[in-house]
Design a protein around this motif. Structure first.
Motif, mmCIF file in Angstrom:
data_model
loop_
_atom_site.group_PDB
_atom_site.id
_atom_site.type_symbol
_atom_site.label_atom_id
_atom_site.label_comp_id
_atom_site.label_asym_id
_atom_site.label_seq_id
_atom_site.Cartn_x
_atom_site.Cartn_y
_atom_site.Cartn_z
ATOM 1 N N GLU A 167 0.823 -1.202 0.000
ATOM 2 C CA GLU A 167 0.000 0.000 0.000
ATOM 3 C C GLU A 167 0.862 1.258 0.000
ATOM 4 O O GLU A 167 0.578 2.232 -0.705
ATOM 5 N N ALA A 168 1.937 1.224 0.769
ATOM 6 C CA ALA A 168 2.828 2.386 0.849
ATOM 7 C C ALA A 168 3.516 2.646 -0.478
ATOM 8 O O ALA A 168 3.689 3.803 -0.884
ATOM 9 N N VAL A 169 3.919 1.578 -1.172
ATOM 10 C CA VAL A 169 4.582 1.744 -2.469
ATOM 11 C C VAL A 169 3.632 2.376 -3.475
ATOM 12 O O VAL A 169 3.999 3.313 -4.205
ATOM 13 N N VAL A 170 2.401 1.893 -3.532
ATOM 14 C CA VAL A 170 1.435 2.444 -4.491
ATOM 15 C C VAL A 170 1.155 3.914 -4.184
ATOM 16 O O VAL A 170 1.103 4.753 -5.086
ATOM 17 N N LYS A 171 1.000 4.244 -2.914
ATOM 18 C CA LYS A 171 0.794 5.644 -2.536
ATOM 19 C C LYS A 171 1.987 6.508 -2.937
ATOM 20 O O LYS A 171 1.827 7.640 -3.396
ATOM 21 N N SER A 172 3.168 5.958 -2.766
ATOM 22 C CA SER A 172 4.378 6.703 -3.129
ATOM 23 C C SER A 172 4.463 6.935 -4.626
ATOM 24 O O SER A 172 4.807 8.038 -5.082
ATOM 25 N N LEU A 173 4.146 5.904 -5.418
ATOM 26 C CA LEU A 173 4.189 6.049 -6.872
ATOM 27 C C LEU A 173 3.154 7.070 -7.350
ATOM 28 O O LEU A 173 3.402 7.809 -8.319
ATOM 29 N N ARG A 174 2.026 7.117 -6.694
ATOM 30 C CA ARG A 174 1.015 8.112 -7.062
ATOM 31 C C ARG A 174 1.487 9.524 -6.696
ATOM 32 O O ARG A 174 1.200 10.476 -7.413
ATOM 33 N N TRP A 175 2.198 9.641 -5.574
ATOM 34 C CA TRP A 175 2.766 10.941 -5.219
ATOM 35 C C TRP A 175 3.816 11.360 -6.252
ATOM 36 O O TRP A 175 3.841 12.510 -6.690
ATOM 37 N N LEU A 176 4.682 10.415 -6.649
ATOM 38 C CA LEU A 176 5.701 10.715 -7.650
ATOM 39 C C LEU A 176 5.072 11.122 -8.977
ATOM 40 O O LEU A 176 5.606 11.981 -9.689
ATOM 41 N N LYS A 177 3.959 10.494 -9.306
ATOM 42 C CA LYS A 177 3.271 10.835 -10.552
ATOM 43 C C LYS A 177 2.920 12.313 -10.592
ATOM 44 O O LYS A 177 3.044 12.968 -11.642
ATOM 45 N N LYS A 178 2.502 12.856 -9.469
ATOM 46 C CA LYS A 178 2.120 14.266 -9.411
ATOM 47 C C LYS A 178 3.323 15.201 -9.466
ATOM 48 O O LYS A 178 3.160 16.388 -9.741
ATOM 49 N N GLN A 179 4.512 14.678 -9.189
ATOM 50 C CA GLN A 179 5.708 15.517 -9.153
ATOM 51 C C GLN A 179 6.440 15.565 -10.489
ATOM 52 O O GLN A 179 7.427 16.290 -10.632
ATOM 53 N N GLN A 180 6.006 14.789 -11.468
ATOM 54 C CA GLN A 180 6.722 14.739 -12.741
ATOM 55 C C GLN A 180 6.593 16.064 -13.479
ATOM 56 O O GLN A 180 5.525 16.659 -13.553
ATOM 57 N N ASN A 181 7.715 16.539 -14.025
ATOM 58 C CA ASN A 181 7.718 17.781 -14.797
ATOM 59 C C ASN A 181 7.116 17.552 -16.177
ATOM 60 O O ASN A 181 7.031 16.418 -16.656
ATOM 61 N N LYS A 182 6.742 18.625 -16.838
ATOM 62 C CA LYS A 182 6.115 18.518 -18.150
ATOM 63 C C LYS A 182 7.024 17.872 -19.184
ATOM 64 O O LYS A 182 6.554 17.232 -20.125
ATOM 65 N N ASP A 183 8.341 18.032 -19.027
ATOM 66 C CA ASP A 183 9.267 17.456 -20.000
ATOM 67 C C ASP A 183 9.544 15.978 -19.740
ATOM 68 O O ASP A 183 10.356 15.358 -20.424
ATOM 69 N N GLY A 184 8.881 15.389 -18.730
ATOM 70 C CA GLY A 184 9.048 13.971 -18.419
ATOM 71 C C GLY A 184 10.030 13.699 -17.306
ATOM 72 O O GLY A 184 10.163 12.556 -16.857
ATOM 73 N N SER A 185 10.724 14.719 -16.839
ATOM 74 C CA SER A 185 11.737 14.545 -15.804
ATOM 75 C C SER A 185 11.145 14.661 -14.417
ATOM 76 O O SER A 185 9.980 15.036 -14.239
ATOM 77 N N TRP A 186 11.962 14.326 -13.437
ATOM 78 C CA TRP A 186 11.669 14.608 -12.039
ATOM 79 C C TRP A 186 12.811 15.454 -11.482
ATOM 80 O O TRP A 186 13.926 15.407 -11.985
ATOM 81 N N GLY A 187 12.537 16.200 -10.419
ATOM 82 C CA GLY A 187 13.570 17.025 -9.800
ATOM 83 C C GLY A 187 13.495 18.455 -10.281
ATOM 84 O O GLY A 187 12.628 18.822 -11.072
ATOM 85 N N GLY A 188 14.423 19.288 -9.772
ATOM 86 C CA GLY A 188 14.386 20.684 -10.165
ATOM 87 C C GLY A 188 15.571 21.458 -9.667
ATOM 88 O O GLY A 188 16.684 20.942 -9.633
ATOM 89 N N THR A 189 15.338 22.677 -9.273
ATOM 90 C CA THR A 189 16.382 23.586 -8.839
ATOM 91 C C THR A 189 16.995 23.108 -7.531
ATOM 92 O O THR A 189 16.385 22.303 -6.822
ATOM 93 N N PRO A 190 18.189 23.580 -7.140
ATOM 94 C CA PRO A 190 18.928 24.635 -7.840
ATOM 95 C C PRO A 190 19.987 24.128 -8.816
ATOM 96 O O PRO A 190 20.479 24.875 -9.631
ATOM 97 N N HIS A 191 20.400 22.857 -8.681
ATOM 98 C CA HIS A 191 21.547 22.409 -9.475
ATOM 99 C C HIS A 191 21.191 21.468 -10.618
ATOM 100 O O HIS A 191 22.067 20.905 -11.251
ATOM 101 N N ASN A 192 19.917 21.317 -10.848
ATOM 102 C CA ASN A 192 19.472 20.645 -12.070
ATOM 103 C C ASN A 192 19.925 19.186 -12.208
ATOM 104 O O ASN A 192 20.338 18.774 -13.285
ATOM 105 N N TYR A 193 19.819 18.426 -11.127
ATOM 106 C CA TYR A 193 20.164 17.009 -11.227
ATOM 107 C C TYR A 193 18.947 16.207 -11.672
ATOM 108 O O TYR A 193 18.546 15.223 -11.054
#
Length: 502
Positions: A167-193
């Motif tokens: 249950e925790a894994v599925v909830k986590s994957l759904r949270w990650l789904k909402k964090q995906q950037n429009k270009d298909g990536s995950w993550g962000g500032t400041p150092h662009n990893y």
């Protein structure tokens, strides 16, 4: 004297009828026999012609800097395949594919860890490609166990997990789904990893058998793969910050994810994602070319002996190469197995008498947080029974007795350092036996207790790379915690040699 029996016309006619009946019966029996023989031969031919089900298996720019990547549309006619039914089929159109492809996910049995695994701690055949009998084909056994809910739950419960882990894994994957950037990536500032954060997110999805075919997460996975492939086509490394020292982390984690994605796409007959294989080979070549003479890897991928070679960088590159070997990747710059042997030589130089591993070889800067890195690297290179690995496993067993989410501070804190526990969980699972039993008790409930109602994990823990902050740090923490909970079914335990549940 001769005795003649005079037959009447009626008697002759009856005899003729009887003979006709007898002949007809004989012919019928013969025809039936021939038919049965033909049917038997046909069935034998059909059975011989049917192929056996192949067994299916030890991972930041500024927002808006890159244009959105055009991601191919995935079309499904049914739910994704389940290994519980060999007839389950899914039609998908991905990337440059021009026709629907039916994908079948076969049944497979996988061994479970027991106390018998207290000797021989190499990662087993299920982590590598093939069936383990030398045929070199088929999807690794453990992969199939990710792809069916019933099999996954069986693995979780048998290995000491609970339904709450799933249950925790599925909830986590759904949270990650909402964090995906429009270009298909995950993550962000400041150092662009973004490449390494995207790689970690993909590894979390793939560990749960979420592929471009998946009903709920298929689009996210395909967009993530496409982002990394696009970057790999544009630059010599999988990184948006190739000028930074940490490129050797960025590239290695992204390569690890692409190699695993390549394995799924190839072995499950998912239509080819344009340029995926080309980028995978290119990325693996870069890792091979960057290996230093002593077997380790350095910051900036400087392949000379220099002060920047360390075990932490080496661990991620070992994982990437193991995933490449697992997927049957054929690099052009060297042999993966040769590179892994050299890496094992380096790792042995980092073990300390007490079981800790040092940041740099020959005992420079010993750290508790690197014990799991050293042990897992040795296991993945086929040296899990080395004395160095045994020392590390003894340290894990004797020192990590509790894991409290968010308690303590500093990189040496053994309770809340997720970087450390990401490695130690896998090393303990690969060993099995009492090492895994004790470690499982330490990490399972602590990780579950660190998840918030929205599926994210609380941020009061330690052990993160200093270069991460903000959105990337949140993704990093999320993915490590998720991968830890997926360890129950992600890799085969121990040697994978026919152990039985005790």
């Amino acid at each position: 004297m001769s005795l003649h029996i005079e037959s009447t016309d009626e008697a002759l006619e009856e005899l003729k009828k009887q003979r006709t009946k007898t002949l007809a019966a004989a012919i019928s029996v013969s025809v039936l026999g021939v038919a049965l023989m033909g049917l038997l031969l046909y069935l034998v031919h059909i059975i011989a012609a049917i192929p056996e089900d192949p067994p299916m298996v030890a991972y930041a720019t500024q927002e808006g800097d890159n244009p959105d990547i055009d991601t191919p549309e995935v079309t499904q006619t049914t739910q994704r395949p389940s290994s519980s039914s060999a007839a389950a089929q899914v039609k998908v159109i991905a990337a440059v594919a021009s026709a629907d492809v039916a994908v079948v996910n076969p049944d497979i049995d996988v061994e479970i860890p027991t106390e018998e695994l207290s000797t021989g701690i190499d990662i087993g055949d299920g982590f590598g490609i093939g069936t383990g009998d030398g045929d070199g084909g088929g999807i690794p056994g453990i992969v199939s166990k990710r792809c069916d809910l019933n099999d996954r739950m069986k693995r979780i419960t048998e290995n000491g997990g609970t339904p709450q882990c799933e249950e925790a894994v599925v909830k986590s994957l759904r949270w990650l789904k909402k964090q995906q950037n429009k270009d298909g990536s995950w993550g962000g500032t400041p150092h662009n990893y973004k490449c390494s954060m995207t790689g970690l997110a993909l590894l979390a999805y793939l560990a749960h058998c979420e592929t471009p075919l998946s009903e709920e997460f298929g689009e996210n996975v395909l967009k993530g793969i496409s982002f990394l492939v696009d970057q790999g086509m544009k630059a010599p490394v999988l990184s948006l910050v190739p000028q930074r020292n940490e490129v050797s982390y960025d590239h290695a984690v992204a390569t690890y994810a692409l190699c695993e994605a390549y394995t799924f796409c190839k072995q499950m007959d998912i239509p080819s994602i344009s340029n995926l294989e080309r980028v995978v080979v290119k990325a693996v070549d870069r890792i091979l070319d960057a290996q230093c003479p002593n077997g380790g890897w350095a910051y900036s991928y400087n392949n000379r002996i220099n002060p920047n070679i360390d075990l932490s960088v080496t661990g991620w590159n070992v994982q990437a190469l193991k995933a490449a070997e697992h997927g049957g990747v054929k690099p052009t710059k060297g042999e993966i197995r040769t590179a892994l042997r050299k890496a094992a030589m380096y790792c042995r130089k980092n073990v300390m008498p007490d079981g800790k591993f040092s940041y740099k070889e020959n005992g420079e800067s010993p750290r508790s947080s690197l014990v799991g890195v050293g042990v897992l690297s040795l296991q993945m290179t086929g040296n899990g029974s080395d004395s160095a690995a045994r020392k590390g496993l003894d340290w894990i067993k004797n020192n990590v007795k509790t894991l409290e989410w968010g308690k303590g501070s500093g990189t040496e804190n053994v309770k809340s350092n997720l970087y450390m526990h990401y490695y130690c969980v896998q090393a303990a699972m690969n060993r099995g036996g009492d090492v895994w039993t004790s470690y499982n008790r330490a990490f399972r409930d602590a990780v579950l207790g660190g998840q918030k109602p929205d599926g994210s994990f609380s941020n009061n823990d330690t052990g993160y790379a200093e270069c991460l902050s903000g959105k990337s740090k949140n993704i990093y923490r999320q993915c490590l915690a998720t991968l830890m909970l997926e360890t129950y079914y992600r890799f085969l335990p121990g040697t994978g040699e026919g152990t039985k549940n005790s």
